[in-house]
Design an enzyme around this catalytic site. Sequence first.
Site, PDB file in Angstrom:
ATOM      1  N   ASP A   1       1.060  -0.728  -0.081  1.00 54.87           N
ATOM      2  CA  ASP A   1       0.022  -0.058  -0.153  1.00 54.87           C
ATOM      3  C   ASP A   1       0.775   0.907  -0.283  1.00 54.87           C
ATOM      4  OD1 ASP A   1      -1.962  -1.700  -0.016  1.00 54.87           O
ATOM      5  OD2 ASP A   1      -1.113  -1.372   2.439  1.00 54.87           O
TER       6      ASP A   1
ATOM      7  N   LYS B   1       1.678   2.603  -4.933  1.00 55.15           N
ATOM      8  CA  LYS B   1       2.823   1.797  -6.811  1.00 55.15           C
ATOM      9  C   LYS B   1       1.986   2.426  -7.754  1.00 55.15           C
ATOM     10  CE  LYS B   1       3.253  -2.067  -4.313  1.00 55.15           C
ATOM     11  NZ  LYS B   1       2.675  -2.148  -3.099  1.00 55.15           N
TER      12      LYS B   1
ATOM     13  N   GLY C   1      -3.905  -4.065  -3.986  1.00 57.21           N
ATOM     14  CA  GLY C   1      -5.479  -3.315  -4.766  1.00 57.21           C
ATOM     15  C   GLY C   1      -4.582  -2.584  -4.785  1.00 57.21           C
ATOM     16  N   HIS C   2      -4.417  -2.171  -6.421  1.00 55.64           N
ATOM     17  CA  HIS C   2      -3.259  -0.447  -6.952  1.00 55.64           C
ATOM     18  C   HIS C   2      -4.363   0.400  -6.748  1.00 55.64           C
ATOM     19  CE1 HIS C   2       0.080  -3.172  -7.933  1.00 55.64           C
ATOM     20  NE2 HIS C   2      -0.032  -2.952  -5.964  1.00 55.64           N
TER      21      HIS C   2
ATOM     22  N   GLN D   1       2.599  -5.980  -3.215  1.00 57.01           N
ATOM     23  CA  GLN D   1       2.492  -5.848  -2.185  1.00 57.01           C
ATOM     24  C   GLN D   1       4.112  -5.204  -1.536  1.00 57.01           C
ATOM     25  OE1 GLN D   1       1.825  -9.075  -3.366  1.00 57.01           O
ATOM     26  NE2 GLN D   1      -0.631  -8.301  -2.689  1.00 57.01           N
TER      27      GLN D   1
HETATM   28  P1  IMP Z   1      -2.126 -12.463   1.864  1.00 56.36           P
HETATM   29  O1  IMP Z   1      -1.131 -11.783   1.072  1.00 56.36           O
HETATM   30  O2  IMP Z   1      -3.849 -12.887   1.812  1.00 56.36           O
HETATM   31  O3  IMP Z   1      -2.420 -14.106   2.801  1.00 56.36           O
HETATM   32  O4  IMP Z   1      -1.839 -11.611   3.617  1.00 56.36           O
HETATM   33  C1  IMP Z   1      -0.986 -11.960   4.483  1.00 56.36           C
HETATM   34  C2  IMP Z   1      -0.581 -10.533   4.771  1.00 56.36           C
HETATM   35  O5  IMP Z   1      -0.098  -9.565   3.731  1.00 56.36           O
HETATM   36  C3  IMP Z   1      -1.896  -9.665   5.338  1.00 56.36           C
HETATM   37  O6  IMP Z   1      -1.369  -8.913   6.971  1.00 56.36           O
HETATM   38  C4  IMP Z   1      -2.322  -9.438   4.507  1.00 56.36           C
HETATM   39  O7  IMP Z   1      -3.281  -7.710   5.224  1.00 56.36           O
HETATM   40  C5  IMP Z   1      -0.471  -8.877   3.724  1.00 56.36           C
HETATM   41  N1  IMP Z   1      -0.899  -8.104   2.377  1.00 56.36           N
HETATM   42  C6  IMP Z   1      -1.329  -8.817   1.222  1.00 56.36           C
HETATM   43  N2  IMP Z   1      -1.638  -8.155   0.042  1.00 56.36           N
HETATM   44  C7  IMP Z   1      -1.567  -7.106   0.589  1.00 56.36           C
HETATM   45  C8  IMP Z   1      -1.735  -5.685  -0.004  1.00 56.36           C
HETATM   46  O8  IMP Z   1      -1.426  -5.421  -1.077  1.00 56.36           O
HETATM   47  N3  IMP Z   1      -1.396  -4.803   0.274  1.00 56.36           N
HETATM   48  C9  IMP Z   1      -1.477  -4.302   1.962  1.00 56.36           C
HETATM   49  N4  IMP Z   1      -0.517  -5.638   2.361  1.00 56.36           N
HETATM   50  C10 IMP Z   1      -1.093  -6.501   1.782  1.00 56.36           C
END
Ligand code: IMP
Length: 427
Positions: free
Chosen positions: A13, A16, A40-41, A224
């Site tokens: 977040d 990007k 989520g961009h 990410q």
């Molecule tokens: P997962 O990727 O859904 O398995 O989540 C694992 C961890 O990564 C959690 O803490 C999510 O909130 C975090 N996470 C995954 N994708 C994002 C992103 O695009 N932005 C921020 N945090 C993310």
Amino acid sequence: MPVTIVMGAQWGDEGKGKIVDELASKAHIIVRFNGGDNAGHTTINEFGESKLHLIPCGIFNPQSICIIERGVLINIINLEKEMKDLLDKGVSLRNLRISPFCHLIMPWHIAADKGAEKKFKIGTTLKGIGPCVEAKANRRFAFRICDLLDLKVFGEKFREIFLLNEKELRLLYEPGLMKSFEEELENFILAAIYLREGGWITNTQDIIHKAVKKEKPILLEGAQGTLLDWNWGTFPYNTSSDVMSIAACMFTGIPMNAVKHNIGIAKAYLTRVGEGPFPTEIFGPEGDTLRKLGKEFGATTGRPRRCGWLDLMLLRYAARINNFTSIALTKVDILGKFPVIKLGIGYKGLKRDINELDFMKLEKMEPVYRIMEGDWGNLSRFRWREEFPKTLRDYLNVIEDFIEIPVTLISTGESRGNIVPPPNFLA
Ligand code: IMP
């Protein structure tokens, strides 16, 4: 360019989407190469505000070819929805290409993610990322985009693995985590037909290889942030994929020596969603104000993000392990609304750089702050860094001195064009 990597330097977040949208006009090809629809961009441009989860943010530039490469885990039902939303806005998908080798997020992956979160909480996005990667590693039960090319064979394999997973989910977690077999399969087949008929699935490697050979400008868009990397992040509070600059080369087949700019994206403050340590987190009304001003709510899940001060120890760690050539700093305008700003410059009792061993006790570590002046005012009229108020220039200098790489792009507002300097240095 010719090859520029844009990679998150924090816990995701970082903004990007905005930076890729700014740089896209220079790129011949834009490749999204990792993560899934957990990302989520957000972009704000002539098409209004858009939240993209799988499609590269460069899609708004009609001149660029946008590729989803094999490191991306795809939920085809959500991809179809995202594509249709863009088409409704008038965005062309003529230049979208999807690698046949992307792995698919299946209904049982999402169900398992939901079931597991109730027992062992990481705070995932519940998009099925971890279970999909498990299947990829296991190989036997995995599906890829290329499996959609023969829907009869796909349907048979889907049935077999659906039934296996249904049993396992009931044993491990609870019944009812998936819809009926018929409903899940039908949804999948409809999305598969949509993707196939549009002609988007193609040999993306060929396109990338030819572009590298001709030294065309290529932008590699990471999802990410490094602190969520499964090898280098704050394990187990991380995502299940490679969130490092090097992954951009790994998943696109682009040679490392073709990379000219390796830009780490960092927010001027820090946020994280889900569980896990966060030493510079701000609690109480000040944190709430930052969340409100920065609209810090997940683009994917809508969850309120935890907010805190910029932690230079963690940023230097990310810069070092990614070998970033520069930093793009976002949401500077938001931070500048605070009259007094804190900047994390160390941890009590730690007289060296932070490393992964420290991550095991990160929740107990107490930050040391440098206090700086804020109230930077409206920054959107500035084109060059020298025009900024002295207090902001001081803030940037402290960051650069600490992390030992330059801050070359500074985002001063949410709309396209609110960036200093204009991003033509990539020419
Ligand atoms: P997962 O990727 O859904 O398995 O989540 C694992 C961890 O990564 C959690 O803490 C999510 O909130 C975090 N996470 C995954 N994708 C994002 C992103 O695009 N932005 C921020 N945090 C993310």
